[in-house]
Design a protein around this motif. Structure first.
Motif, PDB file in Angstrom:
ATOM      1  N   ARG A 194       0.820  -1.489  -0.178  1.00 25.48           N
ATOM      2  CA  ARG A 194      -0.023  -0.124   0.010  1.00 25.48           C
ATOM      3  C   ARG A 194       0.857   1.239  -0.130  1.00 25.48           C
ATOM      4  O   ARG A 194       0.490   2.318  -0.429  1.00 25.48           O
ATOM      5  N   ARG A 242       0.908   7.290  -0.722  1.00 24.79           N
ATOM      6  CA  ARG A 242      -0.395   6.324  -0.504  1.00 24.79           C
ATOM      7  C   ARG A 242      -1.382   6.589  -1.741  1.00 24.79           C
ATOM      8  O   ARG A 242      -1.389   7.575  -2.407  1.00 24.79           O
ATOM      9  N   ARG A 243      -2.271   5.594  -1.901  1.00 19.66           N
ATOM     10  CA  ARG A 243      -3.337   5.897  -2.855  1.00 19.66           C
ATOM     11  C   ARG A 243      -4.443   6.723  -1.988  1.00 19.66           C
ATOM     12  O   ARG A 243      -4.465   6.587  -0.809  1.00 19.66           O
ATOM     13  N   ARG A 244      -5.354   7.331  -3.033  1.00 20.17           N
ATOM     14  CA  ARG A 244      -6.390   8.300  -2.496  1.00 20.17           C
ATOM     15  C   ARG A 244      -7.619   7.143  -2.280  1.00 20.17           C
ATOM     16  O   ARG A 244      -7.696   6.325  -3.299  1.00 20.17           O
ATOM     17  N   ALA A 245      -8.319   7.453  -1.381  1.00 24.23           N
ATOM     18  CA  ALA A 245      -9.694   6.416  -1.293  1.00 24.23           C
ATOM     19  C   ALA A 245     -10.638   6.836  -2.386  1.00 24.23           C
ATOM     20  O   ALA A 245     -10.660   8.236  -2.990  1.00 24.23           O
ATOM     21  N   PHE A 246     -11.939   6.477  -2.425  1.00 21.77           N
ATOM     22  CA  PHE A 246     -12.935   6.859  -3.256  1.00 21.77           C
ATOM     23  C   PHE A 246     -12.612   6.821  -4.716  1.00 21.77           C
ATOM     24  O   PHE A 246     -13.459   7.525  -5.448  1.00 21.77           O
ATOM     25  N   HIS A 247     -11.920   5.983  -5.106  1.00 22.99           N
ATOM     26  CA  HIS A 247     -11.651   5.726  -6.476  1.00 22.99           C
ATOM     27  C   HIS A 247     -11.649   4.374  -6.865  1.00 22.99           C
ATOM     28  O   HIS A 247     -10.737   3.780  -7.693  1.00 22.99           O
ATOM     29  N   ASN A 248     -12.572   3.525  -6.482  1.00 24.32           N
ATOM     30  CA  ASN A 248     -12.806   2.191  -6.807  1.00 24.32           C
ATOM     31  C   ASN A 248     -14.017   1.882  -7.414  1.00 24.32           C
ATOM     32  O   ASN A 248     -13.710   1.076  -8.593  1.00 24.32           O
TER      33      ASN A 248
END
Length: 65
Positions: free
Chosen positions: A13, A24-30
């Motif tokens: 991660r 880190r990756r950002r949330a809400f892009h799944n």
């Protein structure tokens, strides 16, 4: 003293930068992306720096990064 183990979940991660910070990756892009604007989705694609309050925890999970 024995070698320290890296937490594999954290290694997948986070990536260490040259200066010692972690990305880190950002949330809400799944999923559920239909109603999000292209600008919002483009912004969510980019990486972010781990906050300084969480940096110590990430460092402990990845001792050799």
């Amino acid at each position: 003293m024995p070698k320290l183990k890296t937490r594999k979940a954290a290694a997948k991660r986070f990536k260490a930068t040259g200066t010692g910070k972690f990305m880190r990756r950002r949330a809400f892009h799944n999923h559920l992306l239909d109603h999000k604007t292209p600008k919002q989705k483009r912004h969510l694609k980019t990486k972010a720096v781990v906050d300084r309050t969480d940096e110590e925890r990430v460092t402990l999970m990845m001792p050799y990064a």
